[in-house]
Write an enzyme that holds these catalytic residues in place. Structure first.
Site, PDB file in Angstrom:
ATOM      1  N   SER A 111       0.091  -9.971  -0.333  1.00 48.74           N
ATOM      2  CA  SER A 111       0.036  -8.509  -0.422  1.00 48.74           C
ATOM      3  C   SER A 111       0.395  -7.760   0.858  1.00 48.74           C
ATOM      4  O   SER A 111       0.717  -6.576   0.814  1.00 48.74           O
ATOM      5  CB  SER A 111      -1.360  -8.100  -0.893  1.00 48.74           C
ATOM      6  OG  SER A 111      -2.336  -8.777  -0.124  1.00 48.74           O
ATOM      7  N   LYS A 138       0.778  -1.240   0.000  1.00 51.10           N
ATOM      8  CA  LYS A 138       0.000   0.000   0.000  1.00 51.10           C
ATOM      9  C   LYS A 138       0.811   1.293   0.000  1.00 51.10           C
ATOM     10  O   LYS A 138       0.244   2.373  -0.099  1.00 51.10           O
ATOM     11  CB  LYS A 138      -0.929   0.004   1.212  1.00 51.10           C
ATOM     12  CG  LYS A 138      -2.168  -0.836   1.007  1.00 51.10           C
ATOM     13  CD  LYS A 138      -3.221  -0.024   0.317  1.00 51.10           C
ATOM     14  CE  LYS A 138      -4.504  -0.804   0.124  1.00 51.10           C
ATOM     15  NZ  LYS A 138      -5.532  -0.004  -0.536  1.00 51.10           N
TER      16      LYS A 138
HETATM   17  C1  LIG Z   1      -2.964  -6.558   2.357  1.00 49.82           C
HETATM   18  C2  LIG Z   1      -3.994  -6.172   1.348  1.00 49.82           C
HETATM   19  N1  LIG Z   1      -4.201  -6.975   0.291  1.00 49.82           N
HETATM   20  C3  LIG Z   1      -5.118  -6.695  -0.648  1.00 49.82           C
HETATM   21  C4  LIG Z   1      -5.910  -5.565  -0.559  1.00 49.82           C
HETATM   22  C5  LIG Z   1      -6.931  -5.265  -1.635  1.00 49.82           C
HETATM   23  O1  LIG Z   1      -6.481  -4.230  -2.452  1.00 49.82           O
HETATM   24  P1  LIG Z   1      -7.465  -3.395  -3.364  1.00 49.82           P
HETATM   25  O2  LIG Z   1      -8.422  -2.659  -2.472  1.00 49.82           O
HETATM   26  O3  LIG Z   1      -6.571  -2.482  -4.117  1.00 49.82           O
HETATM   27  O4  LIG Z   1      -8.157  -4.380  -4.237  1.00 49.82           O
HETATM   28  C6  LIG Z   1      -5.727  -4.676   0.516  1.00 49.82           C
HETATM   29  C7  LIG Z   1      -6.526  -3.463   0.629  1.00 49.82           C
HETATM   30  O5  LIG Z   1      -6.534  -2.761   1.607  1.00 49.82           O
HETATM   31  C8  LIG Z   1      -4.747  -4.981   1.494  1.00 49.82           C
HETATM   32  O6  LIG Z   1      -4.538  -4.178   2.543  1.00 49.82           O
END
Ligand SMILES: Cc1ncc(COP(=O)(O)O)c(C=O)c1O
Length: 319
Positions: free
Chosen positions: A304, A53
């Site tokens: 992520s 992020k």
């Molecule tokens: C760790 C993590 N993965 C995935 C996502 C999903 O991302 P997006 O809202 O851009 O689809 C988020 C969103 O806050 C996140 O914090």
């Protein structure tokens, strides 16, 4: 129609590279053995602020006119977006205000303040905190930083995809979690700008599959969202993101919160990596055979983030 090219992502990457980590692609023998694919994990849980992020805000702030920078920025989030905006703003010398609901976790408030942002607590749910942020835009001239539906933000998040194709040019498929859709919008355009044949698969919680519902209906839908997983909890995805997903994402699969939570523990136990629920969703999709690809396919899995609320683990049996 909003489309970014390889050059756009390369430029975004050059802007943000001095401030972020190029996170590793880790092999996972166990996941490869179980699935019959060649699996590598994009360990974005090692990124600064513990999640991808920070990439988007860093790109956005690098492009911001001086006058706007002087006035400052505002966002509303109690999660990774808050920390990403806070640290990116500090790096660019910008005042950042983060609006959170009054019941936000004290650890998240402290972390956001620790990165130098001012935290304003308002209301009891995100919508109310978001109203406060909009008020600060009107009253103080701050620039609102959307958590997922913003072109420069999407370009920044997509640099994660650029790193994947750089480190693994012959990757066949990439699996990405979806909340509002900013991450997958960026990553899908980035990897397909390298090779349009790379398959991009999104993963949502079936307790709140806003993008899957929109894709099925052929128009953006607002859904009832019951997932408790931070990052995946969105009632309505972004418009830009939906348009990108329609053109660049091959498939969206969904599994229940319970299975995502189990996948999170699985990753911790087997891969020795601390991941949060959103990040474990793609692994859950693989463990539950929701992803169908030819045997031996080279598959990158986006872990992520790792900002897990450890209170969620309390209550599990000790030993
Ligand atoms: C760790 C993590 N993965 C995935 C996502 C999903 O991302 P997006 O809202 O851009 O689809 C988020 C969103 O806050 C996140 O914090």
């Amino acid at each position: 129609m909003f489309t970014l090219t390889l050059k756009d992502f390369e430029e975004a990457r050059a802007r943000i590279a001095p401030h972020i980590k190029h996170t590793p692609l880790l092999t996972s023998q166990q996941l490869s053995d179980i699935t019959g694919y060649d699996i590598r994990l994009k360990a974005e849980c090692f990124q600064k602020v513990g999640a991808y992020k920070i990439r988007g805000p860093l790109n956005k702030f690098a492009l911001m006119p001086e006058e706007q920078k002087r006035r400052g920025v505002v966002c509303s989030s109690a999660g990774n977006h808050a920390q990403g905006v806070a640290l990116a703003a500090r790096i660019h010398g910008i005042r950042a205000v983060v609006c959170m609901a009054e019941n936000a976790t004290p650890a998240k408030i402290a972390a956001t303040k620790g990165y130098g942002a001012e935290v304003v607590l308002h209301g009891t749910i995100w919508d109310e905190a978001n109203e406060k942020a909009k008020e600060l835009v009107r009253d103080q001239g701050l620039t609102y930083v959307h958590p997922f539906d913003d072109e420069q933000l999407i370009a920044g998040q997509g640099t994660l995809g650029l790193e994947i194709i750089q480190d693994w040019p012959d990757v066949d498929a990439v699996i990405v979690p979806i909340g509002g859709g900013g991450l997958i919008a960026g990553v899908s355009m980035a990897v397909k700008s390298h090779n349009p044949k790379i398959r991009v698969i999104g993963v949502e919680s079936s307790d709140g599959p806003a993008m899957q519902a929109s894709k099925a209906a052929g128009a953006l839908q607002t859904i009832e969202c019951n997932t408790i997983i931070d990052g995946l909890r969105v009632r309505r995805c972004g418009e830009l993101n939906f348009s990108v997903v329609q053109r660049f994402v091959d498939e969206i699969v969904a599994l229940p919160d319970k299975e995502i939570f189990e996948a999170m523990i699985w990753v911790m136990e087997r891969c020795k990596l601390v991941v949060e629920g959103a990040a474990a969703a793609p692994v859950g999709a693989l463990l539950h055979e929701l992803v169908k690809l030819p045997a031996g396919s080279k598959v990158a899995v986006v872990l992520s983030g790792g900002n897990l609320n450890l209170d969620q683990l309390r209550g599990l049996k000790w030993n």
